[in-house]
Structures are given as structure tokens and as C-alpha cells.
Design a protein around this motif. Structure first.
Motif, PDB file in Angstrom:
ATOM      1  N   ALA A  55       0.861  -1.188   0.000  1.00  0.00           N
ATOM      2  CA  ALA A  55       0.000   0.000   0.000  1.00  0.00           C
ATOM      3  C   ALA A  55       0.894   1.233   0.000  1.00  0.00           C
ATOM      4  N   LYS A  56       0.682   2.119  -0.951  1.00  0.00           N
ATOM      5  CA  LYS A  56       1.451   3.353  -1.025  1.00  0.00           C
ATOM      6  C   LYS A  56       0.623   4.511  -0.471  1.00  0.00           C
ATOM      7  N   ILE A  57       1.297   5.370   0.298  1.00  0.00           N
ATOM      8  CA  ILE A  57       0.640   6.539   0.889  1.00  0.00           C
ATOM      9  C   ILE A  57       1.287   7.801   0.344  1.00  0.00           C
ATOM     10  N   ASP A  58       0.467   8.718  -0.189  1.00  0.00           N
ATOM     11  CA  ASP A  58       0.958   9.997  -0.706  1.00  0.00           C
ATOM     12  C   ASP A  58       2.021   9.818  -1.793  1.00  0.00           C
ATOM     13  N   GLY A  59       1.962   8.677  -2.480  1.00  0.00           N
ATOM     14  CA  GLY A  59       2.850   8.461  -3.608  1.00  0.00           C
ATOM     15  C   GLY A  59       4.291   8.167  -3.257  1.00  0.00           C
TER      16      GLY A  59
END
Length: 230
Positions: free
Chosen positions: A57-61
Motif C-alpha cells: 500500500a502506497k501513501i501519498d505516492g
């Protein structure tokens, strides 16, 4: 590929299994290869045989956290079973090896044709949901040491070997902690005689001891899979 198979494919009746495999192509998963990105259309589903894949899962790229790990027991592209073509998670090869790959349209046709495939995939989605939810709770409540032990056991299961390659930097990224935390936890496991670690090469020396050190999430994941996908 004739002697070792993906477990989800193995579970299918002979005719359904042959029909599915006739639509698949054998590929080699390459270390660090990105198979799909969030928001993109799903082009293929993957059934690993002796490689394994991280679901991230990626957060804020930028920031990222591993929330799932897929090896011979599972598949990548489960969203297709729900009729959704958009990729939900970043999928990157963590352990190189063989896999079956099937185009989205071909997999969708097999789902329509085979009730056994739909039933197996529905059960796998439940197991995957349980794993994703468990990963979130594990991150919040469990210490780095037991989480690292769990991750090493999961990787050993999917590598089908006592030895595999992983760096401290990659572990820190996957577990969502600083590199120094991984170094401290891995050093403790090594001093305890549970693992040997040198220049990114990990060898599990005492699996029983590692299982005792791991948080309960590892046993819960295995139990959920065994109960539903036998």
C-alpha cells in the motif's frame, strides 16, 4: 512446472485445471519487478509457483507498507473475481521464480465457465481479506521483533527454502519501521541462534524458535488458509 504447482490451481478438478492452464503462459518472476500499480487496469492475473510477490500500500505516492505476501498458496489479481478491473495495490516481486500468467479476459471467461474456480477464488478472497486486516492490526499492536519473525516465516514458506535474500532497507520498507529498528531486531534473532544474516542473505536456522518468537498473526494466517483452502 510439471512437478510443482500453484496450490489454488492444484485444488481444481482435473478438467477445470487443464482448461485454466491452457489459457496461461509460464513466466519467470524477476526480483524487484513491478507487476502492477494502483489505479491501473488489470492486464494479467498471476499464479506464483516458486516465486513470491509483495502487495504494498502506497501513501501519498512515496511512503509504502507491505500488507500482503503472495506465493504458491495464492494469486495476484483477485479483484477480477469481484468484477473489478482496477488494480488496488502495488505488486512487486520479492522472490524470483516461476509463475503462471493469464490475461484478464481469459481469466474472466474461465471464471464464467468453471464453478469450481469461482468457489476456490471466493474462498481465497476471504483469506486475503483476513490477511490484509491482520496486517493492519499487527502493525498497530505488535513489536518489531515478533513482526520480523512472522515476516521471515512467511517468506520462508513461499521461498520453499531455508535461505533467501532480503536487505535491511527492504525489510524496513515492508514493515514500516526505521532501518535501525530492523538491524536491532535481526541482530537479536541472530544472537538467539534463530537466523543467520550476512549481506542480505538470510538463513533460518531454528524454525521452531522463530515460530515461538513470531506474533500470533502468523499462526492465524496459516489456520485461516488451512480451514478454507484444503
Amino acid at each position: 512446472m510439471a512437478t510443482v504447482e500453484n496450490h489454488l490451481i492444484e485444488l481444481l478438478p482435473r478438467n477445470d485445471r487443464q482448461s485454466l492452464l491452457a489459457q496461461c503462459e509460464p513466466i519467470e518472476l524477476v526480483m524487484a519487478e513491478v507487476l502492477c500499480e494502483p489505479g491501473e487496469p488489470t492486464r494479467h492475473a498471476y499464479f506464483p509457483i516458486d516465486g513470491f510477490i509483495s502487495l504494498v500500500a502506497k501513501i501519498d505516492g512515496d511512503a509504502a507498507l507491505e500488507v500482503g505476501l503472495v506465493g504458491r498458496e495464492g494469486m495476484v489479481g483477485a479483484q477480477l473475481v469481484l468484477g473489478v478491473s482496477t488494480v488496488p495495490l502495488h505488486a512487486v516481486v520479492q522472490g524470483p521464480g516461476a509463475a503462471w500468467r493469464i490475461a484478464t479476459a481469459d481469466f474472466s471467461r474461465e471464471l464464467v465457465r468453471s464453478a469450481a474456480l469461482r468457489r476456490s477464488m471466493n474462498r481465497y478472497i476471504y483469506v486475503l481479506m483476513s490477511q490484509l486486516a491482520g496486517s493492519a492490526a499487527c502493525l498497530r499492536f505488535h513489536l518489531i521483533g515478533p513482526r520480523l519473525a512472522r515476516w521471515l516465516l512467511m517468506s520462508q514458506d513461499r521461498a520453499h527454502s531455508d535461505s533467501f535474500h532480503v536487505t535491511h532497507e527492504f525489510l524496513a520498507l515492508m514493515l514500516g519501521v526505521r532501518r535501525v529498528g530492523i538491524t536491532t531486531a535481526a541482530s537479536a534473532l541472530q544472537r538467539g541462534g534463530l537466523i543467520e544474516y550476512h549481506r542480505g542473505d538470510v538463513t533460518v536456522l531454528d524454525r521452531g524458535g522463530l515460530e515461538a518468537m513470531a506474533c500470533g498473526c502468523y499462526a492465524a494466517d496459516r489456520r485461516s488458509y488451512a480451514e478454507l483452502l484444503r
